[in-house]
Structures are given as structure tokens and as C-alpha cells.
Design an enzyme around this catalytic site. Structure first.
Site, PDB file in Angstrom:
ATOM      1  N   HIS A   1       0.840  -1.202   0.000  1.00 22.63           N
ATOM      2  CA  HIS A   1       0.000   0.000   0.000  1.00 22.63           C
ATOM      3  C   HIS A   1       0.880   1.260   0.000  1.00 22.63           C
ATOM      4  O   HIS A   1       0.671   2.177  -0.791  1.00 22.63           O
ATOM      5  CB  HIS A   1      -0.930  -0.030   1.215  1.00 22.63           C
ATOM      6  CG  HIS A   1      -1.638   1.259   1.473  1.00 22.63           C
ATOM      7  ND1 HIS A   1      -2.950   1.479   1.106  1.00 22.63           N
ATOM      8  CD2 HIS A   1      -1.215   2.413   2.033  1.00 22.63           C
ATOM      9  CE1 HIS A   1      -3.292   2.714   1.437  1.00 22.63           C
ATOM     10  NE2 HIS A   1      -2.258   3.306   2.013  1.00 22.63           N
ATOM     11  N   GLU A   2       1.877   1.263   0.866  1.00 21.83           N
ATOM     12  CA  GLU A   2       2.768   2.430   0.937  1.00 21.83           C
ATOM     13  C   GLU A   2       3.530   2.617  -0.372  1.00 21.83           C
ATOM     14  O   GLU A   2       3.698   3.749  -0.845  1.00 21.83           O
ATOM     15  CB  GLU A   2       3.763   2.286   2.094  1.00 21.83           C
ATOM     16  CG  GLU A   2       3.139   2.306   3.489  1.00 21.83           C
ATOM     17  CD  GLU A   2       2.359   3.584   3.758  1.00 21.83           C
ATOM     18  OE1 GLU A   2       2.788   4.651   3.286  1.00 21.83           O
ATOM     19  OE2 GLU A   2       1.313   3.519   4.421  1.00 21.83           O
TER      20      GLU A   2
ATOM     21  N   HIS B   1       1.492   4.419  -2.907  1.00 17.36           N
ATOM     22  CA  HIS B   1       1.532   5.892  -2.826  1.00 17.36           C
ATOM     23  C   HIS B   1       2.712   6.439  -3.616  1.00 17.36           C
ATOM     24  O   HIS B   1       2.625   7.465  -4.262  1.00 17.36           O
ATOM     25  CB  HIS B   1       1.681   6.342  -1.370  1.00 17.36           C
ATOM     26  CG  HIS B   1       0.393   6.291  -0.609  1.00 17.36           C
ATOM     27  ND1 HIS B   1      -0.760   6.854  -1.075  1.00 17.36           N
ATOM     28  CD2 HIS B   1       0.095   5.750   0.589  1.00 17.36           C
ATOM     29  CE1 HIS B   1      -1.722   6.663  -0.197  1.00 17.36           C
ATOM     30  NE2 HIS B   1      -1.232   5.986   0.825  1.00 17.36           N
TER      31      HIS B   1
ATOM     32  N   GLU C   1      -5.842   7.108  -1.043  1.00 19.23           N
ATOM     33  CA  GLU C   1      -5.854   5.888  -0.228  1.00 19.23           C
ATOM     34  C   GLU C   1      -6.515   4.736  -0.978  1.00 19.23           C
ATOM     35  O   GLU C   1      -6.028   3.606  -0.962  1.00 19.23           O
ATOM     36  CB  GLU C   1      -6.575   6.126   1.109  1.00 19.23           C
ATOM     37  CG  GLU C   1      -5.834   7.063   2.055  1.00 19.23           C
ATOM     38  CD  GLU C   1      -4.395   6.647   2.297  1.00 19.23           C
ATOM     39  OE1 GLU C   1      -4.106   5.446   2.377  1.00 19.23           O
ATOM     40  OE2 GLU C   1      -3.540   7.553   2.381  1.00 19.23           O
TER      41      GLU C   1
ATOM     42  N   ASP D   1      -4.685   1.296  -2.037  1.00 20.29           N
ATOM     43  CA  ASP D   1      -5.263  -0.005  -1.675  1.00 20.29           C
ATOM     44  C   ASP D   1      -5.394  -0.890  -2.913  1.00 20.29           C
ATOM     45  O   ASP D   1      -5.083  -2.085  -2.878  1.00 20.29           O
ATOM     46  CB  ASP D   1      -6.648   0.181  -1.034  1.00 20.29           C
ATOM     47  CG  ASP D   1      -6.543   0.519   0.455  1.00 20.29           C
ATOM     48  OD1 ASP D   1      -5.426   0.441   1.009  1.00 20.29           O
ATOM     49  OD2 ASP D   1      -7.583   0.848   1.063  1.00 20.29           O
TER      50      ASP D   1
HETATM   51 ZN   LIG Z   1      -2.095   5.279   2.620  1.00 27.65          ZN
END
Ligand SMILES: [Zn+2]
Length: 422
Positions: free
Chosen positions: A279-280, A283, A363, A367
Site C-alpha cells: 500500500h505504501e 503511494h 488511499e 489499496d
Molecule cells: Zn495510505
């Protein structure tokens, strides 16, 4: 004339902000209380009732403390501006220093120290009462004050030279000073991004290379799959201060490092850690971080241009309770900076939901990225554990959440992840 109009506008925005924030807080408290008696059906098998109720109580306690803090900071803001606090402070600093750079730096330093002292009791209460009651505080008062002292020293060592630079540009670089100040500010921000992980963060925490070989291999596999180069994987002793867990990136360019809180590693299975990291990395790969930086630079350019205009308007000072002219014909750049930083949040508060909205969009995208490059089910189980451990409410008021939250509510996020996995 303009001065009175500006005072009225300022007070109107303060009142509007207070009304909106109290209204949202009361909605949040009511909503959380209404849903306190039962775990939402979709989480019923994963989260015990006691944990759900702890999250409800923690959320309500934090919301209430937030209101106390709001009242206090509003009172302080009015005391500094309309009630003449800054004017008083300015005259007293002036008496000590006389005109010039020493006065300007003295005014900013005195203001920073005084507002820090005003915030101190509530900060202390938050850590040693609120966080303590819910089992999150791992700090001793000694560490609390050591952190504070270190932070103040650091702010002086790094902040004063930078403020000196900005004040010099304001005074000497002509009508376009705000553009040069913006360039300096942007360079300063980039420098901090380089210095933070390597120099500043290690002053407060210990960072050790990740030693768990199996986990390390797993993470390196993920990084190779998504094409991400990093300067290393580190574990941070977050448990020194708080039981809240997290994972983050810091640095940029070739200096990127991935940091896991020890509290997170203890709680999550390797597959879950991999999903959280995916997930990170999302980003990063989806350019959220660079977009945020560009957005921040663009906004600060606009704000500094605005300050370039306001600095020369007498009503900007007198409307906020300050007489800027210490000596005939001389401006007061430090006061312009100070007033601007104080009142800007009052006028931008109502735009907050736009930031939250764009953050929530990112976000969802991160995801979806995680679901693609790791297992969505692992991210779901990691999220459930993190919600439980952090006592984050599963039942926030939808409007409160839309206004403030940088992350979508857990149930919505998990629904999206299940859809991605299907
Ligand atoms: Zn996040």
C-alpha cells in the site's frame, strides 16, 4: 474603515469555524455512542465487543479534548490579535532590542516560546491522562520534557537562520520578495526531506536495520516486483513513546528508506506486513507523494503572493489589533509574517474537506495497488488489527469523516478491497 471591516470578517470566520467544528464533533459523539453497544456485523467475527467499546470511548474522549483545545486556541488567538497581546509583546521586545533584525527575530522567538508554554499543559494532559488511560502512553515525564527541549533547540538551530534569511529577503529584495522567499521556502522544505530521516529523526528514535531475514527477503521480493529502489529497511523503536503502530517512507531520490515501527512488526504476520508495505509503495508508484509536494509548493506560492500584498496594507495590521509602525516610515516584516501565520488557518479551515477528499482518493488507489501486488485479504486482516490496536472507531459519523478524515472509513476501505480481490 477597511480595518474595522477586516476585524469583522476575521471574527465572523472564527465564529463560523467554531460552529462547524462543534456541530461536527457533536455529530461524531452521538454517532459513535449510538453504535457503541454492538460491533458492526462485518467485523463481528474479527473484533471483540470490548475492543469496539474501547475504540468508542477513546474516540469520544479525543473528540471532547479536541473541543477544549479548540476553545483554548481560539481564546489565545483573539488575545494575541484583537485584545492587543501581540502589540504588547512587540513593544516590550522593541524596548529590549531597539529596531532592526534583533527585534524581528526576538519577536518571533518570544511568540513561539509563549505559545509553546500555553500549549504545554494540554499536551501533557493528552499524553499522561488521555493516552495513558487507554494504554497507549509509553512515555515517562522525563522523556516528554527531554523531547520538548530537544525540539525547541532544533527549532532554534534550524529555524532562526531560515527566518533570518526570509526577513532579509523581505527587507532587501524589492517588490518581488515573496517570490524569492518562496524559492527559499521550497528549497528549505526539500532540504528537510533529506535531513529528516538521516539527521533529525535519529535524534529522537533508534533506527536499526531490519534483521528478520525471512521478512526482509519477502519485502525485497515485493520491491523488485513493483520496481522500487530503497536505501534500506529500518525498524524504529516507536514503542519508546506510544503503543500506536505505523509504517512509513521517508527521504526521496536515492535516499528513500522504509521505516517500520517495532509495534507494527510485533503485531502483524509477514504476509500482512508485505500487504501494508505494498500500500505504501502504491503511494510512491502512483506519484501521490510528488503530487502532494507540487501541490504544497503551488499553494505556498499563492499564499506568499497574498502576503506580499497584505504586508503593505495598513488595515491588515490594525484590523488585527496591531500598530505596525514602531519607527516612522519603517515597516514591520516580522509582524506581517506572524499575523499571516496566525490568521491564515482561520480563513482556510473550510477548505479542509477538499484536502481530505483528495487524500481519500489516494488511499483507495494505494489499496487497489496493494491488492494487485500483494494479497487483498492480507491487507484487510492487517487493517482490522491496526484499527483494533489503535482504538480507531469503525463507526465514524459520515459527515465528520468526510470533513476531516485523510483515510476512508474502515468498512468502506475493506468493501473496496474485497471487490478488488473478487
Ligand atoms: Zn495510505
Amino acid at each position: 474603515m477597511y480595518s474595522l471591516a477586516f476585524s469583522i470578517l476575521f471574527v465572523s470566520f472564527i465564529i463560523l469555524t467554531l460552529i462547524v467544528r462543534f456541530w461536527l464533533a457533536s455529530r461524531q459523539i452521538r454517532h459513535v455512542l449510538t453504535h457503541r453497544s454492538a460491533v458492526p456485523a462485518e467485523f463481528a467475527e474479527k473484533i471483540p465487543l470490548a475492543a469496539h467499546q474501547k475504540a468508542a470511548d477513546y474516540t469520544i474522549a479525543r473528540t471532547k479534548l479536541g473541543l477544549v483545545s479548540l476553545l483554548l486556541s481560539t481564546g489565545v488567538l483573539i488575545a494575541f490579535t484583537l485584545l492587543g497581546g501581540l502589540q504588547w509583546l512587540s513593544l516590550h521586545v522593541f524596548q529590549l532590542t531597539g529596531p532592526g533584525m534583533l527585534y524581528q527575530l526576538g519577536l518571533l522567538a518570544a511568540f513561539t516560546v509563549i505559545s509553546g508554554l500555553i500549549d504545554l499543559p494540554l499536551d501533557y494532559y493528552k499524553q499522561f491522562n488521555l493516552e495513558q488511560r487507554f494504554g497507549f502512553n509509553k512515555m515517562t515525564p522525563g522523556l516528554f520534557f527531554a523531547d520538548m527541549l530537544k525540539g525547541a533547540l532544533l527549532a532554534a538551530v534550524i529555524g532562526l537562520p531560515f527566518v533570518w534569511l526570509v526577513l532579509t529577503l523581505m527587507e532587501k529584495s524589492g517588490a518581488l520578495w515573496w517570490f524569492y522567499a518562496w524559492a527559499a521556502w521550497s528549497a528549505f522544505q526539500l532540504l528537510m526531506m533529506v535531513l529528516y530521516p538521516t539527521v533529525i529523526a535519529p535524534l529522537f528514535n533508534k533506527f536499526t536495520p531490519l534483521e528478520d531475514m525471512a521478512l526482509k527477503q519477502r519485502i525485497e521480493g515485493l520491491m523488485e516486483r513493483v520496481g522500487f529502489a530503497s536505501k534500506g529497511l529500518f525498524v524504529m523503536d516507536g514503542s519508546k513513546r506510544s503503543a500506536h503502530g505505523n509504517a512509513y517512507f521517508s527521504g526521496f531520490g536515492a535516499n528513500k528508506r522504509i521505516v517500520f515501527f517495532d509495534t507494527l512488526l510485533e503485531r502483524l504476520q509477514p504476509a500482512e506486513i508485505e500487504a501494508v508495505l505494498a500500500h505504501e509503495l502504491g503511494h510512491f508508484k502512483l506519484k501521490h507523494i510528488i503530487k502532494r509536494i507540487v501541490m504544497m509548493f503551488a499553494l505556498s506560492l499563492g499564499f506568499l503572493a497574498l502576503l506580499g500584498y497584505l504586508k503593505n496594507q495598513l488595515w491588515f495590521y490594525t484590523g488585527l489589533g496591531v500598530d505596525p509602525l514602531l519607527l516612522p516610515g519603517q515597516g514591520n516584516d516580522a509582524m506581517a509574517l506572524l499575523l499571516f501565520m496566525l490568521v491564515l488557518p482561520v480563513f482556510t479551515f473550510l477548505f479542509g474537506p477538499l484536502t481530505s477528499l483528495s487524500s481519500r482518493k489516494h488511499e483507495f488507489e494505494a489499496d487497489a495497488f496493494a491488492a494487485q501486488h500483494a494479497q487483498a485479504a492480507d491487507l484487510v486482516s492487517a487493517l482490522v488489527k491496526m484499527y483494533e490496536d489503535n482504538a480507531s472507531t469503525l463507526t465514524p459519523d459520515p459527515l465528520h469523516s468526510a470533513f476531516y478524515d485523510s483515510h476512508p472509513p474502515a468498512s468502506v476501505r475493506i468493501r473496496h478491497l474485497h471487490a478488488a480481490a473478487a
